[in-house]
Design a protein around this motif. Structure first.
Motif, PDB file in Angstrom:
ATOM      1  N   ARG B 192      35.452  37.568  17.934  1.00  0.00           N
ATOM      2  CA  ARG B 192      36.732  37.176  17.335  1.00  0.00           C
ATOM      3  C   ARG B 192      37.644  38.402  17.229  1.00  0.00           C
ATOM      4  O   ARG B 192      37.279  39.422  16.635  1.00  0.00           O
ATOM      5  CB  ARG B 192      36.512  36.600  15.945  1.00  0.00           C
ATOM      6  CG  ARG B 192      36.048  35.151  15.993  1.00  0.00           C
ATOM      7  CD  ARG B 192      36.034  34.574  14.613  1.00  0.00           C
ATOM      8  NE  ARG B 192      35.647  33.190  14.628  1.00  0.00           N
ATOM      9  CZ  ARG B 192      35.354  32.502  13.535  1.00  0.00           C
ATOM     10  NH1 ARG B 192      35.423  33.078  12.349  1.00  0.00           N
ATOM     11  NH2 ARG B 192      35.004  31.234  13.612  1.00  0.00           N
ATOM     12  N   VAL B 193      38.832  38.257  17.797  1.00  0.00           N
ATOM     13  CA  VAL B 193      39.804  39.348  17.825  1.00  0.00           C
ATOM     14  C   VAL B 193      41.086  38.874  17.146  1.00  0.00           C
ATOM     15  O   VAL B 193      41.537  37.748  17.378  1.00  0.00           O
ATOM     16  CB  VAL B 193      40.124  39.751  19.290  1.00  0.00           C
ATOM     17  CG1 VAL B 193      41.141  40.884  19.335  1.00  0.00           C
ATOM     18  CG2 VAL B 193      38.851  40.129  20.039  1.00  0.00           C
ATOM     19  N   VAL B 194      41.668  39.734  16.317  1.00  0.00           N
ATOM     20  CA  VAL B 194      42.949  39.412  15.676  1.00  0.00           C
ATOM     21  C   VAL B 194      43.937  40.536  15.956  1.00  0.00           C
ATOM     22  O   VAL B 194      43.645  41.709  15.708  1.00  0.00           O
ATOM     23  CB  VAL B 194      42.774  39.229  14.154  1.00  0.00           C
ATOM     24  CG1 VAL B 194      44.135  39.057  13.483  1.00  0.00           C
ATOM     25  CG2 VAL B 194      41.904  38.016  13.860  1.00  0.00           C
ATOM     26  N   ASP B 195      45.109  40.161  16.482  1.00  0.00           N
ATOM     27  CA  ASP B 195      46.171  41.122  16.779  1.00  0.00           C
ATOM     28  C   ASP B 195      47.289  40.919  15.759  1.00  0.00           C
ATOM     29  O   ASP B 195      47.989  39.906  15.782  1.00  0.00           O
ATOM     30  CB  ASP B 195      46.664  40.869  18.221  1.00  0.00           C
ATOM     31  CG  ASP B 195      47.756  41.841  18.633  1.00  0.00           C
ATOM     32  OD1 ASP B 195      47.792  42.957  18.089  1.00  0.00           O
ATOM     33  OD2 ASP B 195      48.567  41.470  19.513  1.00  0.00           O
ATOM     34  N   LEU B 196      47.430  41.906  14.861  1.00  0.00           N
ATOM     35  CA  LEU B 196      48.390  41.767  13.756  1.00  0.00           C
ATOM     36  C   LEU B 196      49.767  42.281  14.151  1.00  0.00           C
ATOM     37  O   LEU B 196      49.884  43.308  14.820  1.00  0.00           O
ATOM     38  CB  LEU B 196      47.881  42.548  12.544  1.00  0.00           C
ATOM     39  CG  LEU B 196      46.559  42.022  11.979  1.00  0.00           C
ATOM     40  CD1 LEU B 196      45.859  43.095  11.167  1.00  0.00           C
ATOM     41  CD2 LEU B 196      46.805  40.788  11.130  1.00  0.00           C
ATOM     42  N   GLY B 197      50.810  41.583  13.706  1.00  0.00           N
ATOM     43  CA  GLY B 197      52.168  41.957  14.099  1.00  0.00           C
ATOM     44  C   GLY B 197      52.313  41.843  15.601  1.00  0.00           C
ATOM     45  O   GLY B 197      52.873  42.719  16.268  1.00  0.00           O
ATOM     46  N   CYS B 198      51.842  40.733  16.141  1.00  0.00           N
ATOM     47  CA  CYS B 198      51.694  40.600  17.607  1.00  0.00           C
ATOM     48  C   CYS B 198      53.030  40.441  18.328  1.00  0.00           C
ATOM     49  O   CYS B 198      53.086  40.619  19.552  1.00  0.00           O
ATOM     50  CB  CYS B 198      50.774  39.433  17.942  1.00  0.00           C
ATOM     51  SG  CYS B 198      51.479  37.811  17.556  1.00  0.00           S
ATOM     52  N   GLY B 199      54.113  40.090  17.612  1.00  0.00           N
ATOM     53  CA  GLY B 199      55.414  39.942  18.272  1.00  0.00           C
ATOM     54  C   GLY B 199      55.354  38.923  19.395  1.00  0.00           C
ATOM     55  O   GLY B 199      54.949  37.772  19.191  1.00  0.00           O
ATOM     56  N   ILE B 200      55.746  39.331  20.609  1.00  0.00           N
ATOM     57  CA  ILE B 200      55.739  38.395  21.738  1.00  0.00           C
ATOM     58  C   ILE B 200      54.375  38.362  22.428  1.00  0.00           C
ATOM     59  O   ILE B 200      54.265  37.850  23.544  1.00  0.00           O
ATOM     60  CB  ILE B 200      56.860  38.683  22.748  1.00  0.00           C
ATOM     61  CG1 ILE B 200      56.705  40.073  23.382  1.00  0.00           C
ATOM     62  CG2 ILE B 200      58.224  38.522  22.094  1.00  0.00           C
ATOM     63  CD1 ILE B 200      57.580  40.261  24.623  1.00  0.00           C
TER      64      ILE B 200
END
Lengths: 137, 364
Positions: B192-200
């Motif tokens: 499980r991967v989470v990209d914070l403040g991912c924008g576009i």
């Protein structure tokens, strides 16, 4: 016409970047903007001509003397006038803007109760695009 | 409706008109000229001014000349004022061109976003009731309406940042490189991967390509950016889940994430929120999980900074809508990560630029 999406926009804090004054007089700032805009207009035109000449040559259609001797029609003249006026608006917009003394950015950067603007929606953007004219630059 | 399909450059559709493409080409060329030719003179000039400003004691104890002294020397200097003027003019020219043209085709872009909202793979979950914090309502990079106040923010950001990347990121090359080099848990398990403040979603997408079997989630506060992110993921047939939530309140399950990322997020938030985000990431990571952050150098790392870089950082904050940049670079981000419970260290930059890479591990 579709409706704006419900989450597509919210109030935002306008940074007021059109009011910055860096040089000794706001008019000098405006003149620098004009010069940079002119550079863009020159390159836009030159790049289109490079594309045009390359396309025409590749189709065997380009004869340089035809370009030099072309006489515009009244329709050509009307369209080109419109295009010229669009370019004038774009290049000289900075001179037509009322300069504001002081530094809006300093106030924004402090962040104390900054003024907010409603979200930009298609109507705002359309008005802006209309002002800019057919090619929108 | 006008045909605006002009093919693509790599993964990026070409701009909808030749004139706009040429205008943006000028913007990019001018920017390159500014940071090379113009800045080669500015650097020498600014060193002379800084030496004078620091006299008679020389550089300050931290190795940098104090910002107030630099401002006293630089703010009224005609060459440096001209540099600021043409920089902001270049920025405004970029945004004005993009906004003008994209808005002309607003119906096309709206219909496209509406249609893609319902398509898969992946999904976009928007929250119309989310209270958008004031700290993220600024016009970052003076982008019209910022990330939250313009329904076309995603497209504007994508094409605008292509100028920042000098045309080297048309196929997300930077983000793919970041994903390839991302820090991993020591046991190698990345489910499980989470990209914070991912924008576009450029990094989220690259992470899904790097970890095809993992569940990848992109989180951002800005609805317009997330809708564009989802559209791109669908076009690339990548199953990424995008959520409109706050990085400091992800609502994800405790201990459920193996790898979290934040690419140039932290300089866009106040320090107090940065601390909240770090605490939230510590909560959602499993023991042994990793938080990989790429952002500006902070605190002690800035001791060798060139005086004009110090001034330019402040100018970016002051004039370019980077509301929280100075607060972030004045903090000690490694210490903030450690206070949240992480074992944190600096790694060599993954990028051609000099942004450091902060790698924070949650102890087992």
């Amino acid at each position: 016409m579709t409706k704006p999406h419900t989450t597509a926009g919210t109030d935002f804090i306008d940074h007021g970047s059109d009011t910055y004054t860096f040089l000794q007089d706001p008019v000098v700032d405006a003149l620098v903007e004009v010069v940079v805009e002119l550079g863009a207009e020159t390159w836009i035109t030159r790049r289109r001509m490079l594309v045009l000449e390359r396309v025409m040559a590749s189709k065997g259609l380009l004869a340089p003397d035809l370009i030099e001797t072309y006489t515009p029609s009244p329709e050509d003249e009307a369209l080109w006038r419109q295009e010229r006026d669009r370019m004038l608006k774009s290049v000289y917009a900075a001179l037509a803007r009322r300069p504001v003394r002081g530094d809006a950015a300093a106030e924004r950067a402090k962040g104390a109760n900054p003024p907010k603007r409603p979200p930009l929606n298609a109507t705002d953007l359309t008005a802006r695009a209309k002002a800019l004219g057919p090619s929108g630059v | 409706m006008v045909n605006i399909d002009r093919g693509s450059n790599g993964r990026t559709p070409r701009l909808p008109s030749l004139d706009l493409e040429s205008q943006q080409d000028f913007v990019r060329g001018f920017r390159e000229w500014m940071v090379t030719e113009m800045d080669s003179q500015i650097r020498v000039h600014s060193e002379e001014l800084a030496a004078h400003a620091a006299a008679p004691t020389g550089a300050e104890a931290n190795g940098r000349v104090d910002l107030d002294k630099l401002r006293a020397a630089y703010d009224t200097d005609p060459l440096i004022a001209s540099r600021l003027r043409v920089w902001i003019t270049n920025q405004r020219q970029m945004w004005t061109g993009l906004q003008g043209q994209f808005s002309q085709h607003r119906d096309h872009y709206r219909e496209e976003l509406d249609r893609y909202d319902e398509l898969g793979p992946g999904s976009v979950e928007l929250d119309p009731d989310l209270a958008i914090p004031d700290y993220c309502r600024h016009e970052i990079h003076i982008q019209p309406g910022g990330y939250v106040g313009n329904e076309l923010a995603g497209a504007l950001y994508h094409y605008g940042t292509n100028s920042f990347y000098m045309g080297q990121n048309d196929s997300d090359e930077f983000h793919i490189m970041l994903a390839r080099r991302v820090a991993r848990p020591e046991d190698g398990m990345v489910a499980r991967v989470v990209d914070l403040g991912c924008g576009i979603g450029q990094l989220s997408i690259a992470l899904k390509e790097q970890f095809p079997d993992a569940e990848v989630t992109g989180i951002d506060v800005a609805g317009p950016m997330l809708r564009y992110a989802h559209k791109r993921a669908v076009e690339l047939s990548l199953d990424v889940r995008f959520l409109q939530r706050l990085a400091e309140d992800t609502k994800l399950e405790t201990g459920s994430v193996d790898l979290a990322t934040a690419f140039i997020l932290f300089h866009e938030v106040p320090t107090a929120v940065a601390r909240e985000i770090c605490a939230e990431v510590f909560r959602i990571l499993r023991p042994g999980g990793v938080f990989d952050v790429t952002d500006f150098a902070t605190g002690p790392m800035r001791s060798a900074e060139h005086p004009f870089a110090t001034y330019r950082s402040w100018a970016d904050h002051q004039y370019n809508g980077e509301r929280w940049r100075e607060e972030f670079v004045s903090s000690d981000f490694l210490a903030i990560l450690r206070e949240a419970g992480f074992v944190a260290e600096l790694q060599p930059s993954k990028m051609a630029w000099v942004q450091p890479n902060y790698v924070a591990r949650k102890p087992d």
